[in-house]
Design a protein around this motif. Sequence first.
Motif, PDB file in Angstrom:
ATOM      1  N   SER A  36      36.694  38.536  37.469  1.00 52.53           N
ATOM      2  CA  SER A  36      36.504  40.013  37.951  1.00 52.53           C
ATOM      3  C   SER A  36      36.965  41.081  37.288  1.00 52.53           C
ATOM      4  O   SER A  36      37.912  40.816  36.394  1.00 52.53           O
ATOM      5  CB  SER A  36      36.690  39.838  39.577  1.00 52.53           C
ATOM      6  OG  SER A  36      36.081  38.765  40.182  1.00 52.53           O
ATOM      7  N   THR A  37      36.493  42.123  37.531  1.00 50.48           N
ATOM      8  CA  THR A  37      36.924  43.203  36.855  1.00 50.48           C
ATOM      9  C   THR A  37      36.673  44.453  37.737  1.00 50.48           C
ATOM     10  O   THR A  37      35.701  44.745  38.257  1.00 50.48           O
ATOM     11  CB  THR A  37      36.374  43.615  35.401  1.00 50.48           C
ATOM     12  OG1 THR A  37      37.082  44.446  34.732  1.00 50.48           O
ATOM     13  CG2 THR A  37      34.758  43.926  35.625  1.00 50.48           C
ATOM     14  N   ILE A  38      37.575  45.536  37.698  1.00 52.80           N
ATOM     15  CA  ILE A  38      37.266  47.098  38.069  1.00 52.80           C
ATOM     16  C   ILE A  38      37.351  47.910  37.081  1.00 52.80           C
ATOM     17  O   ILE A  38      38.429  47.760  36.123  1.00 52.80           O
ATOM     18  CB  ILE A  38      38.286  47.008  39.264  1.00 52.80           C
ATOM     19  CG1 ILE A  38      38.066  48.365  39.986  1.00 52.80           C
ATOM     20  CG2 ILE A  38      39.730  47.147  38.726  1.00 52.80           C
ATOM     21  CD1 ILE A  38      38.613  48.550  41.298  1.00 52.80           C
ATOM     22  N   ALA A  39      36.603  48.743  36.894  1.00 55.03           N
ATOM     23  CA  ALA A  39      36.892  49.827  35.997  1.00 55.03           C
ATOM     24  C   ALA A  39      37.334  50.992  36.354  1.00 55.03           C
ATOM     25  O   ALA A  39      36.848  51.326  37.624  1.00 55.03           O
ATOM     26  CB  ALA A  39      35.146  50.109  35.542  1.00 55.03           C
ATOM     27  N   ARG A  40      38.138  51.964  35.800  1.00 58.05           N
ATOM     28  CA  ARG A  40      38.617  53.146  36.065  1.00 58.05           C
ATOM     29  C   ARG A  40      37.962  53.991  34.909  1.00 58.05           C
ATOM     30  O   ARG A  40      38.242  53.705  33.822  1.00 58.05           O
ATOM     31  CB  ARG A  40      40.201  52.972  36.053  1.00 58.05           C
ATOM     32  CG  ARG A  40      40.394  52.293  37.276  1.00 58.05           C
ATOM     33  CD  ARG A  40      42.163  52.044  37.437  1.00 58.05           C
ATOM     34  NE  ARG A  40      42.665  51.550  38.525  1.00 58.05           N
ATOM     35  CZ  ARG A  40      42.640  50.207  39.070  1.00 58.05           C
ATOM     36  NH1 ARG A  40      42.066  49.485  38.032  1.00 58.05           N
ATOM     37  NH2 ARG A  40      43.000  49.775  39.949  1.00 58.05           N
ATOM     38  N   ILE A  41      38.039  55.208  35.570  1.00 63.66           N
ATOM     39  CA  ILE A  41      37.487  56.232  34.675  1.00 63.66           C
ATOM     40  C   ILE A  41      38.337  57.638  35.037  1.00 63.66           C
ATOM     41  O   ILE A  41      38.412  57.832  36.037  1.00 63.66           O
ATOM     42  CB  ILE A  41      36.098  56.731  34.573  1.00 63.66           C
ATOM     43  CG1 ILE A  41      35.197  55.525  34.092  1.00 63.66           C
ATOM     44  CG2 ILE A  41      35.518  58.046  33.752  1.00 63.66           C
ATOM     45  CD1 ILE A  41      33.653  55.701  34.016  1.00 63.66           C
ATOM     46  N   GLY A  42      39.453  58.058  34.002  1.00 65.18           N
ATOM     47  CA  GLY A  42      40.250  58.852  34.497  1.00 65.18           C
ATOM     48  C   GLY A  42      41.161  58.626  35.499  1.00 65.18           C
ATOM     49  O   GLY A  42      41.590  59.356  36.338  1.00 65.18           O
TER      50      GLY A  42
END
Length: 146
Positions: A36-42
């Motif tokens: 699984s993955t979680i993306a972060r932007i800023g």
Amino acid sequence: MEDGQHMWRLAKDSAVLDLNSSYSYILWCRDFSATSTIARIGGEPAGFVTGYTRPDRPNTLMIWQVAVSSDFRGHGLAKTMLNELADRTNSLRLETTITDDNHASNRLFQSFAEQRGASCERRALITPDLYPDGHDTEFLYEIAPL
């Protein structure tokens, strides 16, 4: 396990996904973080993909849920996360289930298959007569080879 809280909020805010308990997302992050993955932007949680390797087919990555915050939609984030997971897990096949009315997910997985030069087979997997609480047919997408 903090990621589980973020995943729950993203799923809730999507207003499209079946919302699981916050407990399940927290456990998911503990037990299935490799798939699984979680993306972060800023630094802000922007999206997630939950998946697992099928016990009876260890080369198959089953995608459970995909969510992207409304602030970050339309930029290819979901497909980027799928590609990252497929590559990280060295999966040969990818599966997911999607209802007919989920047009965004249908386009996402068809586009993912095309981008990877894979076939994309679709068939009914779980039909309304199997659900005790009413639910549309979930169609199984089988994408291979990755």
